[in-house]
Design a protein around this motif. Structure first.
Motif, PDB file in Angstrom:
ATOM      1  N   SER A 156       0.964  -1.186  -0.027  1.00 34.79           N
ATOM      2  CA  SER A 156      -0.042   0.066  -0.050  1.00 34.79           C
ATOM      3  C   SER A 156       1.027   1.265  -0.090  1.00 34.79           C
ATOM      4  N   THR A 157       0.420   2.414  -0.660  1.00 34.67           N
ATOM      5  CA  THR A 157       1.244   3.593  -0.803  1.00 34.67           C
ATOM      6  C   THR A 157       0.041   4.777  -0.482  1.00 34.67           C
ATOM      7  N   SER A 158       0.741   5.585   0.246  1.00 32.54           N
ATOM      8  CA  SER A 158      -0.094   6.952   0.771  1.00 32.54           C
ATOM      9  C   SER A 158       0.802   8.174   0.981  1.00 32.54           C
ATOM     10  N   SER A 159       0.360   9.331   1.208  1.00 37.49           N
ATOM     11  CA  SER A 159       1.108  10.280   1.570  1.00 37.49           C
ATOM     12  C   SER A 159       1.786  10.181   3.048  1.00 37.49           C
ATOM     13  N   GLU A 160       0.878   9.021   3.757  1.00 35.85           N
ATOM     14  CA  GLU A 160       1.267   8.968   5.236  1.00 35.85           C
ATOM     15  C   GLU A 160       2.367   7.787   5.574  1.00 35.85           C
ATOM     16  N   GLY A 161       2.596   7.072   4.164  1.00 39.74           N
ATOM     17  CA  GLY A 161       3.755   6.380   4.158  1.00 39.74           C
ATOM     18  C   GLY A 161       3.306   5.115   3.339  1.00 39.74           C
ATOM     19  N   LEU A 162       4.677   4.095   3.185  1.00 39.00           N
ATOM     20  CA  LEU A 162       4.460   2.829   2.452  1.00 39.00           C
ATOM     21  C   LEU A 162       4.552   1.670   3.406  1.00 39.00           C
TER      22      LEU A 162
END
Length: 220
Positions: free
Chosen positions: A102-108
């Motif tokens: 998963s990938t988001s602005s919060e982290g990988l």
């Protein structure tokens, strides 16, 4: 999620899941590398950086404690700018490349599937890479001790540990001493510090499986 491994053994290239090469020796395997004939460059200063790794255990995340197969969260700055990231974990010529789950602005988030040992980690994206951080992987069923990496112990007093993977076979190995806990559950363990304790570190041992090491800075 597929992972790739490259290991140099007597001049041969071996891959656990597929034959893969790293032509420019930048630890990014050619099937992920946009320019496999040229080493990837670092991102510009103060842009995309890695700051911390955390493992997921039940409902909590804990920094600095990892085992084979654990889900690891990578956090840092400006991850929203990543386009097609690859997590690179390496130890000398042992190179692992992972696509995040998963990938988001919060982290990988990725699954740490590397043998027991100490590694370096960075994120590769669009022929650039982040700073490197250290990561140590333990065996998949090993106990983990959470909390501070160094502690002060008081002789003759009870000391409590939180973590995961403790069981009725767990022993506290403090220097040359093996101590049977006073209380143990899967996530909690207490033991009495012997009056003759002098070890500079301790860990939990479940039969042949060893936890991360905690340093003893002093005794009271």
């Amino acid at each position: 999620m597929r992972s790739y491994l490259i290991t140099i053994i007597s001049g041969c290239v071996f891959s656990a899941t597929a034959f893969a090469f790293d032509s420019d020796n930048d630890k990014v395997l050619d099937n992920f590398d946009l320019n496999p004939q040229k080493k990837s460059a670092f991102f510009a200063k103060n842009t995309i950086t890695v700051s911390q790794l955390s493992g997921f255990y039940s409902d909590i995340s804990v920094a600095g404690r990892y085992r084979f197969g654990d889900d690891i969260l990578i956090t840092g700055s400006q991850f929203e700018k990543l386009i097609d990231p690859v997590v690179v974990v390496y130890q000398h010529n042992n190179v692992f490349n992972f696509k995040p789950t998963s990938t988001s602005s919060e982290g990988l988030v990725f699954k740490l599937e590397v043998p027991k040992g100490k590694y370096a980690l960075f994120i590769y994206d669009q022929d650039q890479k982040t700073n490197e951080v250290k990561v140590e992987s333990l065996l998949n069923n090993a106990p983990l001790i959470f909390g501070d990496a160094s502690v002060t112990l008081e002789k003759g007093k009870t000391f409590s540990l939180s973590g995961i993977g403790f069981n009725q076979d767990s022993k506290v190995v403090l220097g040359p001493l093996k101590i049977t806990p006073k209380f143990v559950s899967n996530t909690r363990l207490t033991f009495e510090v012997p009056n003759n304790a002098a070890g500079l570190q301790f860990y939990i041992e479940n039969n042949a499986l060893k936890s991360n090491i905690i340093r003893v800075t002093s005794y009271k």
